[in-house]
Motif scaffolding. Structure first.
Motif, short mmCIF file in Angstrom:
data_model
loop_
_atom_site.label_atom_id
_atom_site.label_comp_id
_atom_site.label_asym_id
_atom_site.label_seq_id
_atom_site.Cartn_x
_atom_site.Cartn_y
_atom_site.Cartn_z
N GLY A 11 -5.64 -17.09 4.57
CA GLY A 11 -6.34 -16.25 5.53
C GLY A 11 -6.54 -14.86 4.99
O GLY A 11 -6.31 -14.59 3.80
N GLN A 12 -6.95 -13.96 5.86
CA GLN A 12 -7.16 -12.57 5.48
C GLN A 12 -6.22 -11.68 6.26
O GLN A 12 -6.14 -11.75 7.49
CB GLN A 12 -8.60 -12.15 5.75
CG GLN A 12 -8.88 -10.71 5.34
CD GLN A 12 -10.34 -10.34 5.44
OE1 GLN A 12 -11.18 -11.18 5.74
NE2 GLN A 12 -10.66 -9.08 5.21
N LEU A 13 -5.49 -10.83 5.55
CA LEU A 13 -4.56 -9.89 6.16
C LEU A 13 -5.12 -8.49 5.99
O LEU A 13 -5.46 -8.08 4.88
CB LEU A 13 -3.18 -10.00 5.49
CG LEU A 13 -2.04 -9.21 6.12
CD1 LEU A 13 -1.74 -9.72 7.53
CD2 LEU A 13 -0.78 -9.32 5.26
N SER A 14 -5.25 -7.77 7.09
CA SER A 14 -5.85 -6.45 7.03
C SER A 14 -5.19 -5.50 8.03
O SER A 14 -4.39 -5.92 8.87
CB SER A 14 -7.35 -6.53 7.31
OG SER A 14 -7.58 -7.05 8.62
N THR A 20 -1.75 -1.46 13.31
CA THR A 20 -0.96 -2.69 13.18
C THR A 20 -1.64 -3.62 12.18
O THR A 20 -2.61 -3.24 11.52
CB THR A 20 -0.79 -3.38 14.55
OG1 THR A 20 0.18 -4.42 14.43
CG2 THR A 20 -2.11 -3.96 15.05
N LEU A 21 -1.13 -4.82 12.01
CA LEU A 21 -1.68 -5.80 11.08
C LEU A 21 -2.47 -6.86 11.82
O LEU A 21 -2.12 -7.25 12.93
CB LEU A 21 -0.56 -6.46 10.28
CG LEU A 21 0.30 -5.57 9.39
CD1 LEU A 21 1.41 -6.39 8.75
CD2 LEU A 21 -0.55 -4.90 8.32
N LYS A 80 -4.59 -13.03 14.79
CA LYS A 80 -3.23 -12.80 15.25
C LYS A 80 -2.81 -11.40 14.87
O LYS A 80 -2.92 -11.00 13.70
CB LYS A 80 -2.26 -13.81 14.63
CG LYS A 80 -0.80 -13.62 15.05
CD LYS A 80 0.11 -14.66 14.42
CE LYS A 80 1.56 -14.45 14.85
NZ LYS A 80 2.46 -15.46 14.24
N PHE A 81 -2.37 -10.63 15.84
CA PHE A 81 -1.90 -9.27 15.59
C PHE A 81 -0.39 -9.29 15.32
O PHE A 81 0.36 -9.96 16.03
CB PHE A 81 -2.22 -8.36 16.78
CG PHE A 81 -3.68 -8.07 16.93
CD1 PHE A 81 -4.27 -7.04 16.20
CD2 PHE A 81 -4.48 -8.83 17.77
CE1 PHE A 81 -5.62 -6.76 16.32
CE2 PHE A 81 -5.84 -8.57 17.88
CZ PHE A 81 -6.41 -7.54 17.17
N ILE A 82 0.02 -8.55 14.30
CA ILE A 82 1.42 -8.52 13.89
C ILE A 82 1.91 -7.08 13.98
O ILE A 82 1.45 -6.23 13.21
CB ILE A 82 1.58 -9.04 12.44
CG1 ILE A 82 0.90 -10.40 12.28
CG2 ILE A 82 3.05 -9.11 12.06
CD1 ILE A 82 0.76 -10.84 10.83
N PRO A 83 2.81 -6.76 14.89
CA PRO A 83 3.31 -5.38 15.03
C PRO A 83 4.02 -4.90 13.78
O PRO A 83 5.08 -5.41 13.42
CB PRO A 83 4.27 -5.49 16.23
CG PRO A 83 3.89 -6.75 16.94
CD PRO A 83 3.40 -7.68 15.88
N ILE A 84 3.45 -3.95 13.09
CA ILE A 84 3.97 -3.48 11.81
C ILE A 84 5.34 -2.83 11.96
O ILE A 84 6.17 -2.88 11.06
CB ILE A 84 2.97 -2.48 11.16
CG1 ILE A 84 3.40 -2.12 9.73
CG2 ILE A 84 2.85 -1.22 12.00
CD1 ILE A 84 3.25 -3.23 8.75
N LEU A 138 -2.65 -2.21 1.45
CA LEU A 138 -1.48 -1.87 0.64
C LEU A 138 -1.03 -0.43 0.90
O LEU A 138 0.17 -0.15 0.96
CB LEU A 138 -1.79 -2.06 -0.85
CG LEU A 138 -2.06 -3.50 -1.30
CD1 LEU A 138 -2.39 -3.53 -2.78
CD2 LEU A 138 -0.88 -4.41 -1.00
N SER A 139 -1.98 0.47 1.07
CA SER A 139 -1.64 1.86 1.40
C SER A 139 -0.92 1.93 2.74
O SER A 139 0.04 2.69 2.92
CB SER A 139 -2.89 2.73 1.42
OG SER A 139 -3.48 2.78 0.15
#
Length: 327
Positions: free
Chosen positions: A11-14, A19-20, A29-33, A52-53
């Motif tokens: 998939g694509q992670l951005s 958040t992610l 899907k949202f991932i709480p950073i 990455l930043s």
């Protein structure tokens, strides 16, 4: 408490606002950073420098594995905790042959103690236990006569040659010799995968301290790996990886159906890796009562504590004493 997040699908992670966002097969899907300590990917993940930043700013490490579980490398944030004094003393300790030898011996002596403790806990299941343990103890005694790091590694190798067949017997597996790349046989496969998980976890803990992960003592520093992780991991392999393997195999949590066996390799399936990772995380959160701290601590905390013990030894005359299982 921050968690370690695992991605097995492509998939694509951005970054999405603060958040992610993981997008795959038309789903989001949202991932709480703020709740993440590290991310480990096992699939084809697309990302960019903007992400990455963001991970660096939030102090989140990214560990990359191939789809079959091979560890490829890590993106680690710019260190927030730095100490020029500690770095200088860490390098001076490496350059001092006496101090380096002393630390190297202690890493391996701690590892040997812990391997013996793992076997002692299952002594009733080991045929000829006393003779086998006596042989291991005799090998361990040779450690005190070592004159350099290479001889320390040689004694450690001899010890594991005796140890692994006993571990194999405790898990109902056949074992001829340690084969790493690629692993051959179920036990070799599970050791290699578990050691990779432990390596990345150790790296994450080192980054919470002021230690430099590239300056090591037992393993030679090099450009292709964070060699201090290998030093500290040696102490914890029997404590965490070997004991987890025994649980996963003896309780048939992982079975032969969770492996792809080819002529020259044995690899965990995607489902097998998921099971392994799930129980690895549960294990790392288990607690034991610490006699010095007078409270229960998790294996994650023990790993971090080991880093601080090493720092105290480097900065003072206090001898480093590797973790010895007491439970």
């Amino acid at each position: 408490m921050k968690k370690n997040f695992y991605l097995f699908a492509s998939g694509q992670l951005s970054r999405k606002d603060n958040t992610l966002l993981l997008e795959r097969e038309g789903r989001r899907k949202f991932i709480p950073i703020e709740k993440i300590e590290s991310i480990s990917t096992f699939g084809e993940i697309d990302l960019n420098t903007h992400l990455l930043s963001f991970l660096s700013k939030k102090e989140v490490a990214l560990h990359v594995f191939s789809h079959n579980g091979w560890y490829s490398g890590s993106f680690v944030p710019r260190k927030q905790k730095v100490s020029g004094k500690l770095l200088v003393e860490q390098v001076k300790t490496f350059l001092d042959p006496i101090k380096r030898l002393k630390l190297s011996r202690e890493f391996i002596d701690g590892a040997m103690h812990n391997m013996l403790r793992v076997l002692q806990r299952s002594s009733s299941k080991i045929p000829g236990y006393k003779d086998k343990i006596e042989g291991l103890k005799n090998t361990r005694e040779r450690l005190q006569n070592t004159t350099g790091v290479n001889s320390v590694m040689a004694v450690e190798g001899a010890f594991r040659q005796y140890y692994y067949p006993i571990l194999a017997g405790l898990t109902g597996q056949e074992f001829v010799t340690r084969v790493r790349q690629p692993p051959l046989g179920i036990l070799n496969c599970m050791i290699s995968f578990g050691n990779s998980l432990l390596y990345t976890r150790t790296l994450s803990k080192i980054y919470q301290t002021q230690l430099d992960p590239t300056v090591s003592f037992l393993h030679e520093p090099c450009e292709m790996r964070f060699s201090l992780c290998l030093d500290i991991s040696e102490v914890f392999k029997p404590v965490i990886v070997d004991r987890l393997i025994m649980t996963l195999l003896n309780k048939t949590i992982i079975t032969e159906d969770d492996f792809d066996k080819e002529m020259n390799s044995t690899l965990l399936t995607n489902e097998g890796m998921k099971k392994y990772v799930e129980h690895f995380e549960k294990f790392m959160e288990e607690t034991v009562f610490h006699p010095t701290l007078k409270r229960k601590v998790s294996y994650n905390t023990l790993l971090l504590t080991e880093c601080y013990k090493l720092i105290r030894s480097i900065l003072s005359e206090e001898d480093y004493k590797a973790l010895h299982m007491w439970w």
